[in-house]
Design an enzyme around this catalytic site. Structure first.
Site, PDB file in Angstrom:
ATOM      1  N   PRO A  95      -4.053  27.099  37.313  1.00 20.84           N
ATOM      2  CA  PRO A  95      -5.315  27.678  37.086  1.00 20.84           C
ATOM      3  C   PRO A  95      -5.869  26.912  35.878  1.00 20.84           C
ATOM      4  O   PRO A  95      -7.009  26.509  35.501  1.00 20.84           O
ATOM      5  CB  PRO A  95      -5.517  28.966  36.952  1.00 20.84           C
ATOM      6  CG  PRO A  95      -3.957  29.566  36.658  1.00 20.84           C
ATOM      7  CD  PRO A  95      -3.224  28.365  37.444  1.00 20.84           C
ATOM      8  N   SER A  96      -5.065  26.724  34.937  1.00 15.61           N
ATOM      9  CA  SER A  96      -5.378  26.185  33.481  1.00 15.61           C
ATOM     10  C   SER A  96      -5.628  24.630  33.856  1.00 15.61           C
ATOM     11  O   SER A  96      -6.424  24.172  32.815  1.00 15.61           O
ATOM     12  CB  SER A  96      -4.093  26.156  32.529  1.00 15.61           C
ATOM     13  OG  SER A  96      -3.036  25.504  32.986  1.00 15.61           O
ATOM     14  N   SER A 166      11.042  28.518  44.565  1.00 17.05           N
ATOM     15  CA  SER A 166      10.242  27.352  44.240  1.00 17.05           C
ATOM     16  C   SER A 166       8.878  27.483  45.077  1.00 17.05           C
ATOM     17  O   SER A 166       8.711  28.229  46.434  1.00 17.05           O
ATOM     18  CB  SER A 166      10.497  25.953  44.494  1.00 17.05           C
ATOM     19  OG  SER A 166      10.739  25.580  45.940  1.00 17.05           O
ATOM     20  N   THR A 167       7.749  27.362  44.445  1.00 12.66           N
ATOM     21  CA  THR A 167       6.501  27.196  45.084  1.00 12.66           C
ATOM     22  C   THR A 167       6.344  26.619  46.520  1.00 12.66           C
ATOM     23  O   THR A 167       6.063  27.031  47.592  1.00 12.66           O
ATOM     24  CB  THR A 167       5.304  26.830  44.415  1.00 12.66           C
ATOM     25  OG1 THR A 167       5.378  27.673  43.020  1.00 12.66           O
ATOM     26  CG2 THR A 167       3.919  26.884  45.050  1.00 12.66           C
ATOM     27  N   GLY A 168       7.095  25.447  46.793  1.00  7.32           N
ATOM     28  CA  GLY A 168       7.196  24.573  47.709  1.00  7.32           C
ATOM     29  C   GLY A 168       7.860  25.263  49.024  1.00  7.32           C
ATOM     30  O   GLY A 168       7.592  25.368  49.986  1.00  7.32           O
ATOM     31  N   HIS A 214      14.513  27.612  39.332  1.00  7.23           N
ATOM     32  CA  HIS A 214      14.672  27.144  40.829  1.00  7.23           C
ATOM     33  C   HIS A 214      16.128  26.617  41.003  1.00  7.23           C
ATOM     34  O   HIS A 214      16.917  26.278  40.217  1.00  7.23           O
ATOM     35  CB  HIS A 214      13.724  26.265  41.215  1.00  7.23           C
ATOM     36  CG  HIS A 214      12.402  26.851  40.906  1.00  7.23           C
ATOM     37  ND1 HIS A 214      11.742  28.158  41.237  1.00  7.23           N
ATOM     38  CD2 HIS A 214      11.068  26.080  40.244  1.00  7.23           C
ATOM     39  CE1 HIS A 214      10.560  28.357  40.839  1.00  7.23           C
ATOM     40  NE2 HIS A 214      10.338  27.055  40.227  1.00  7.23           N
TER      41      HIS A 214
END
Length: 240
Positions: A95-96, A166-168, A214
């Site tokens: 978001p930044s 991890s986001t992935g 991760h």
């Protein structure tokens, strides 16, 4: 099959996002990575998906010529925006960095980890408040910490040991549950490819991941097992 186990354990269909259906007004929200709580909060989920492309950010994507193949999928999920293909239905973002570059996302749903860490919440809500008046057509959704905690327990129970998924890998699990046919691009955590050619860590830079958070090679072993079982397709060569 894994799809049913993920549905039974984690239920991305109903719990991936924080929504009005799964989060009551004034309900306390516990953060994914701690027992601290946030009080308040919102969305809406999408139903059945067909062929999905999940696009990571590995160096193996660079010069892969996979853009057209990725864009041919029914639903394209990206971990940050890449220039490999143009179609994007869902993208996770920091978001930044978002508001300055928001136009490049088109009308894709923007997924923000607002409740991963306490430092994420204020900037995520600020992003939502800034975007709603200027881009009301842009869906902004917050990852549900309940879903992510459940997913973390599921994989730890299968032997995957890491501080945080991890986001992935989270997005792959979401796709495995919601999509009929899952194809992965840019998931390769090594510095050489199958032809023994040197790769940078990301397709856009060579910055290594944060240490001790991760376990990308270990995640990849599980993805490789799922590929061999036919649960998903890993694309590790340039596309034709």
């Amino acid at each position: 099959p894994l799809k049913l186990r993920l549905r039974f354990c984690c239920n991305a269909t109903d719990l991936l996002y924080l929504t009005k259906k799964n989060t009551a007004v004034n309900q306390s929200i516990t953060y994914e990575t701690s027992n601290r709580v946030y009080k308040d909060f919102p969305w809406s989920s999408r139903g059945h998906l067909g062929r999905c492309a999940v696009v990571g950010n590995g160096g193996i994507l660079k010069n892969s010529s996979c853009g057209r193949e990725i864009d041919s999928a029914d639903f394209v999920i990206r971990y940050i925006l890449s220039d490999v293909g143009v179609k994007t239905d869902l993208v996770t973002i920091n978001p930044s960095l978002l508001v300055r570059h928001v136009s490049v996302y088109g009308n894709a749903s923007l997924m923000i980890p607002a409740f991963a860490y306490t430092v994420c919440t204020a900037v995520s809500i600020k992003t939502l408040q800034v975007l709603q008046p200027i881009r009301p057509q842009q869906p902004v959704v917050f990852f549900s910490p309940y879903y992510l905690k459940t997913l973390d327990r599921f994989w730890k129970g299968l032997g995957l040991k890491e501080k945080r998924l991890s986001t992935g890998f989270m997005l792959v699990n979401m796709a495995l549950e919601l999509c009929d046919d899952v194809h992965l691009y840019g998931f390769w955590p090594f510095d050489i490819n199958l032809k023994q050619q040197t790769l940078q860590h990301h397709y856009y830079d060579n910055k290594p991941p944060k240490p001790f958070v991760h376990a990308m090679p270990e995640e990849f072993i599980y993805l490789l097992q799922l590929h061999s079982q036919g649960a998903l397709t890993l694309h590790l060569q340039p596309c034709l």
